[in-house]
Design an enzyme around this catalytic site. Structure first.
Site, mmCIF file in Angstrom:
data_model
loop_
_atom_site.group_PDB
_atom_site.id
_atom_site.type_symbol
_atom_site.label_atom_id
_atom_site.label_comp_id
_atom_site.label_asym_id
_atom_site.label_seq_id
_atom_site.Cartn_x
_atom_site.Cartn_y
_atom_site.Cartn_z
ATOM 1 N N CYS A 1 -7.884 -3.500 -13.055
ATOM 2 C CA CYS A 1 -7.713 -2.420 -12.087
ATOM 3 C C CYS A 1 -6.513 -2.653 -11.184
ATOM 4 O O CYS A 1 -6.244 -1.845 -10.292
ATOM 5 C CB CYS A 1 -8.977 -2.231 -11.249
ATOM 6 S SG CYS A 1 -9.403 -3.651 -10.216
ATOM 7 N N ASP B 33 -3.859 -9.470 -6.468
ATOM 8 C CA ASP B 33 -4.307 -10.675 -5.769
ATOM 9 C C ASP B 33 -4.380 -11.876 -6.704
ATOM 10 O O ASP B 33 -4.118 -13.007 -6.287
ATOM 11 C CB ASP B 33 -5.662 -10.445 -5.104
ATOM 12 C CG ASP B 33 -5.521 -9.917 -3.678
ATOM 13 O OD1 ASP B 33 -4.449 -10.115 -3.085
ATOM 14 O OD2 ASP B 33 -6.465 -9.303 -3.171
ATOM 15 N N GLU C 222 -10.166 -11.803 -8.992
ATOM 16 C CA GLU C 222 -8.865 -11.793 -8.322
ATOM 17 C C GLU C 222 -8.524 -13.136 -7.683
ATOM 18 O O GLU C 222 -7.528 -13.257 -6.980
ATOM 19 C CB GLU C 222 -8.821 -10.679 -7.275
ATOM 20 C CG GLU C 222 -9.989 -10.675 -6.323
ATOM 21 C CD GLU C 222 -10.050 -9.419 -5.470
ATOM 22 O OE1 GLU C 222 -9.003 -8.789 -5.250
ATOM 23 O OE2 GLU C 222 -11.152 -9.075 -5.008
ATOM 24 N N HIS D 31 0.819 -1.215 0.000
ATOM 25 C CA HIS D 31 0.000 0.000 0.000
ATOM 26 C C HIS D 31 0.850 1.262 0.000
ATOM 27 O O HIS D 31 0.416 2.304 -0.496
ATOM 28 C CB HIS D 31 -0.963 -0.033 1.182
ATOM 29 C CG HIS D 31 -2.025 -1.070 1.016
ATOM 30 N ND1 HIS D 31 -3.153 -0.864 0.262
ATOM 31 C CD2 HIS D 31 -2.092 -2.349 1.452
ATOM 32 C CE1 HIS D 31 -3.886 -1.963 0.263
ATOM 33 N NE2 HIS D 31 -3.271 -2.873 0.967
#
Length: 559
Positions: free
Chosen positions: A501, A454, A430, A188
């Site tokens: 995405c 993922d 994912e 992140h």
């Protein structure tokens, strides 16, 4: 001059003082004070400063998300100056001579337990408030600042790595770049850096020493090089590189307003990924065609208790209104795994990435899901909204989620609350399970969006957060790319669109591949929009389709 090598995960060159992220201390030192009046005054000073900070946060929240958002901080202000709370602290300091940090810790625990034991749900929720207020006061007493940065000037922020709950609280105006000892390209911290358009370097290990704090640093997010106390020649070289990067950005700015069309006429939508309402401005500034992923969980990470329907509504409304009719795809709550929230009280799991997370939590705790869906549908009256469900593995999960959406729409209609009846429902692909049954899933949704971070993790059985597995986490792996191709084909057979995405969407080495297999939309960080548009406009898909598709089916991919 000291040169440190890491891995660059967000391009750019930044120069400034090095600053180590200040994380709240897990243990509070306890001792007896000699001057009890002075210690009481020390608490009063920290209390006054906390109340002032909370007032500033309330005003900021009111400007950005409305009165409902501001009420949280105003409630915390009242809690900080509650007479019973203050009296309990005063008694322990003056009568027992304990230091202020230890006293606030003990009183916070006592009050939190008292609130939690009450029958009224509103009062139970105040347990989290008293913990947060007390944590702020303790931070001021110990010199640890909320948000982790106490500097009058912008800095290059150093840390081991940052949790999502920490990144969401950072004062973004104070950050020139990131350098972390651990982390990964899909962490992140890296995602935040790319959204902000600033350099980021991970994996420097123990090369950053505490004694480097405050010294001049130049970080090159392209090469992964960090230079402490650069000599004149090195500084001149890196500053020239920075100027060249800015010049290239100016050239890219000329692409604003241009279509995302290949040389042979194939069009792809280029959208943006965001994590909070303020990220809308970089999207607009970089000419993003829409928002392909709004990570709504960051609204939850930024709260000390479950965000209310009105709080969420104001945030979603702001994004939809600012985007002025452009599509906004909002992902429903995706916590669990590396995004844990204390007030959810999730049980500890041996492998949280495979456990109770994302849509699973929403289906298991429908009261939380219903609140978010009500906020989303109310906000849909202010723009072009699409809703996306994460972590899907089965058709029945999608049907349950759709049923909840229908119930919420019925409720709002009966209440006379306006909402759009043209909200598309999609899912993230994912998991390998979702990819393999994408032919069935395509029959019950309006679109697919592939979460490549993922999908790579689960396909390769490789933890995306583990930097030690860097060379094994290969998003270019043929298995991953074949799954993406399969998903796109199954989507198109049912007449729905398929996007990407995940961070892979901005990988220019794969743009030709994605165009060749028919990806309809690429959602990337705002700063990646124009470089990606340039790559699309330079591509002739027909000339490379056969070669690239053949590569996907071979044992060795040549991209």
């Amino acid at each position: 001059m000291i040169s440190i090598q890491g891995k660059g995960v967000s391009v750019g060159v930044a120069a400034g003082p090095l600053y180590f992220y200040q994380r709240a201390k897990s243990t509070i030192r306890r001792y007896t004070v000699e001057d009890r009046e002075a210690e009481w005054q020390r608490f009063k000073d920290a209390q006054a400063q906390a109340i002032e900070q909370l007032g500033q946060l309330a005003e900021k929240a009111r400007e950005e998300a409305g009165d409902e958002a501001a009420m949280l901080f105003e409630t915390h202000q009242m809690m900080a100056e509650d007479l019973d709370y203050e009296e309990a602290i005063e008694n322990l300091i003056k009568e027992e001579g304990q230091n202020a940090e230890a006293v606030v810790t003990d009183v916070a625990a006592q009050f939190a337990e008292m609130f939690a034991s009450m029958d009224d749900s509103y009062m139970q929720a105040r347990a989290a408030d008293v913990k947060d207020v007390s944590g702020r006061i303790i931070g001021l007493l110990t010199g640890v600042v909320q948000g982790g940065i106490n500097s009058p000037v912008p800095v290059i922020l150093a840390a081991d790595d940052l949790a999502p709950s920490e990144t969401v609280q950072l004062d973004k105006s104070k950050i020139l770049g990131f350098v972390t000892s651990g982390g990964s390209g899909s962490s992140h911290t890296a995602i935040l850096a790319r959204t902000m358009g600033i350099p980021a370097i991970i994996g420097v290990g123990d090369q950053l020493k505490p004694e480097y704090e405050g010294r001049e640093v130049i970080a090159d997010g392209g090469t992964g090089n960090v230079v402490v106390d650069p000599d004149e020649a090195t500084r001149d070289h890196l500053m020239a590189k920075r100027a060249e990067l800015l010049r290239r950005q100016e050239l890219l700015n000329q692409l604003k307003g241009q279509p995302n069309v290949t040389k042979d006429g194939q069009t792809v939508r280029i959208y943006c990924n965001i994590g909070n309402p303020e990220d809308v401005y970089p999207v607009l500034d970089n000419d993003g065609g829409g928002i392909g992923l709004f990570r709504s969980e960051f609204l939850y990470l930024n709260c000390d208790d479950y965000p209310t329907e009105d709080y969420q509504f104001e945030a979603y409304k702001k994004v939809l209104s600012e985007m002025n009719g452009k599509e906004v795809v909002i992902r429903t709550l995706d916590i669990g795994a590396d995004k844990m929230i204390e007030y959810f009280h999730l049980p500890k799991e041996e492998n949280p990435a495979l456990g109770n997370r994302a849509l699973r939590i929403c289906l298991n705790r429908p009261e939380i899901f219903r609140t978010q869906l009500r906020a989303l549908y109310r906000a849909s009256a202010y723009g072009h909204l699409s809703i996306m469900f994460p972590m899907v593995t089965s058709v029945w999960e999608v049907k349950e989620a759709r049923k909840m959406c229908e119930q919420v729409q019925k409720e709002l209609a009966e209440e006379g609350v306006p909402f759009s009846k043209d909200v598309d429902l999609g899912i993230m692909i994912e998991t390998p399970a979702a990819a393999v049954i994408s032919d069935r899933l395509a029959k019950v949704v309006d679109f697919f969006s592939i979460g490549t971070n993922d999908l790579t993790q689960y396909t390769l059985a490789c933890d995306r957060q583990n930097n030690d597995l860097g060379r094994f986490f290969n998003a270019h792996h043929p298995a991953v790319l074949r799954l993406i191709k399969m998903v796109a084909e199954n989507a198109h057979k049912e007449g729905i669109w398929c996007g990407i995405c995940g961070e892979l969407g901005a990988d220019l080495d794969l743009t030709e591949t994605f165009l060749s297999i028919g990806i309809d939309e690429l959602s990337v960080s705002p700063r990646s929009v124009l470089p990606l548009r340039q790559k699309v406009r330079q591509t002739e898909v027909a000339a490379c389709r056969d070669r690239l598709v053949d590569d996907l089916m071979s044992d060795q991919i040549t991209i």
